[in-house]
Write an enzyme that holds these catalytic residues in place. Sequence first.
Site, PDB file in Angstrom:
ATOM      1  CG  ASP B 201       8.773   6.393  -5.745  1.00  0.00           C
ATOM      2  OD1 ASP B 201       9.229   5.406  -5.142  1.00  0.00           O
ATOM      3  OD2 ASP B 201       7.683   6.925  -5.483  1.00  0.00           O
ATOM      4  CG  ASN B 209      -2.548  -0.873  -5.249  1.00  0.00           C
ATOM      5  OD1 ASN B 209      -3.202  -1.599  -5.999  1.00  0.00           O
ATOM      6  ND2 ASN B 209      -1.408  -1.240  -4.728  1.00  0.00           N
ATOM      7  CG  ASP B 244       5.367   2.873  -5.906  1.00  0.00           C
ATOM      8  OD1 ASP B 244       6.352   2.591  -5.182  1.00  0.00           O
ATOM      9  OD2 ASP B 244       4.561   3.775  -5.614  1.00  0.00           O
TER      10      ASP B 244
END
Lengths: 195, 336
Positions: B201, B209, B244
Site C-alpha cells: 500500500d 494527489n 493505491d
Amino acid sequence: MHGLVNRALQGFLIDTYGEVTWDEVLSQAALPAGGFESMLHYEDRLTGEVILAASAVLHKDRCTLLEDLGTYLLSHPNQEGLRRLMRFGGDTFFDFLQSLDDLSGRARLALPDLDMPDLTIQHDSHNRFVLSVRWGLPGAGSVFLGALRAMADDYGALAFFEAEEGEDGEERVVIDLVDQSFASGRSFTLGGRVA
Amino acid sequence: MIQDRVIGLSGTALDQLMPMHLWVGPSGLINRVGPTLTRIAARDLRGQPLFDVIDLHRPRSARTLEALLSLQGARLTLCLRCRPDLQFRGIVVGLPAGVGGLIQMSLGLSFAKAVDDCGLTLKDFSPCDQTVDLLYLREANAAIARESRKLTERLQRARQAAEQQALTDTLTGLANRRAMDAALLALTEVPVPRFGLMHLDLDFFKEVNDSLGHAAGDHVLTHVADILRSEIRSGDIVARVGGDEFVLLFRDCDDPDLLEAIGARLISRLEEPTIFDGQPCRISASAGSVLASRYDHPTPDRMLNDADVALYASKNRGRAQHTLYSEDLLAPLRPN
C-alpha cells in the site's frame, strides 16, 4: 455486401425455420455464431455461402429458397417496414410495377451504400410487363419473383409470374397482370408509421 | 413562339395539375379549391371570403386581394384558418382580365403531419410533387436510425460485458483485482502450494494527489507499476487491487528472508522521487507478506487477510517498511 441484405437473409431463416436451423446454417457456412449486423458491410462471398448452406440444410434448391425469401421480405409481419416502403411506389399494382424503375434510386437515396440490383421494367403489351434484374449475386430474379407475388397479394391484384434467363447473367421476371382489383388486398395509409 | 399567350384550363385539369390550388374571384370570394386542399380543410371553402379562409404569415399580412396580388411571385408562408397547425408554402399570381388570383400551395415541412392527420393518399399528390418521396425517405431514415440504434446498443452492452470480464487495470496495465483473484485461487488449488503473497500500500500517495493533482497521481501510479513490474520474475503476478494498493504473487517461493529482501528493495526503489511537471513526487510504501507454506490448507481469503494484518503492522510501526506475517501480530496491533 451491405449488412441489411445479410440481415434480411438471417431474418428470413430465423423467422421461417427457427434459431436452430439458423445456427446450423451458420456452422455449415463456417461463420461465427451470432450472425450479421445490419449496419456493417461484409464480403460478398459470405452472402453466397449462407445461401448455399441454407439450401443444403433445408434441402431446397436455390431458386425456391430465394423465391421464399422474396415473399417473406414483403409479407412477414417482422418486415412490415419494407412492405410499407414498397407501397409508396404506387396506388395500384399497375402503378407499382411502373415504379420499379425508381426502386434502386429510392433505396440509394436512403442508404447510398446499399447494394441494389439494376432494375428495368418494360411494359410489353396491354397487361404484360418484363422486369430485368442484374445483380452481383445470381438469384436476384428469384427474390423478385417471390417479392412481386407478395406485392400482388398486397394490392389484391391477380397476376401470373414466370422467371426467365436473360443474356449475360441478366435475370427476368415476366408478369401477366390479369386483374388489378381481384381482391381487396391489404390496407396502406401514407401516414402513420414513423417511430 | 407566342409569349404570354393566355391559355384556358378546365377545372379538372387545374385540379390534376395543382391539387392544392385556390382560385379567388375579383370580389375576394373563393371560386374553386383543389381536391387535396379541400380534403385538408375537411369542408367546402367555396363562396367564402378569402381572408376568412387563409391566414398569410409572411412576407407580411395582407387583408385585401390587391395587397395579396402585389406579392405575385413571392414565396408565401400561410395556413388555413381552420388548420393553424399546418404551415404551407404558397405562391400567388393574378389572373388575366381581372378575374381574380390563383394561389398554389404545398405542404412544406408540414407534410408529415398533414398526411398523418388528414389521411392523405398517393392520389392526393400530383406525380410531380415530391412529398411522397419525402414521406418515403422519412420512413426509410427512421428504419435505418432504428437499426443503427440497435447496433449501438448491442455494441454498448458488449463493451460493458468486456469491461466486466477484463483482467487488466487500464491505467497501469497491471493485472486487476479479478485477474489476481483468479491467479491466487489457481495457486492455492495445487496439491502443495508454495508461493508468497505481498500486499503493498503506497504511503503519502494522497498527499501527492492532493497537492499536485490527479495527473501527478496517475503519473506516480504508472511509475510504481513500472518498478513493481521490473522487480518480479516472469511467472510472478503484480496486480493493482485498489486506488493505491497492489498485490504481488511470487511463485515457487518458500523463503521468508527472500520475501523480506524483496519487500525492502521495493520500498527503497519506490522512495526514489519521480519528477512530474518539474515537481518531485515523493512517496513510500508499506507492505505485508505471507507464505503459503505456513498453512495446512491455504485459502485466498485467509492469506489475503493475514497479509493485510502484516501490512497494518507495517503501517502501525511508522510506515515505509515490510512485515512478514506471524501469529503474534494478531489482535494487539490491529487498529480498533
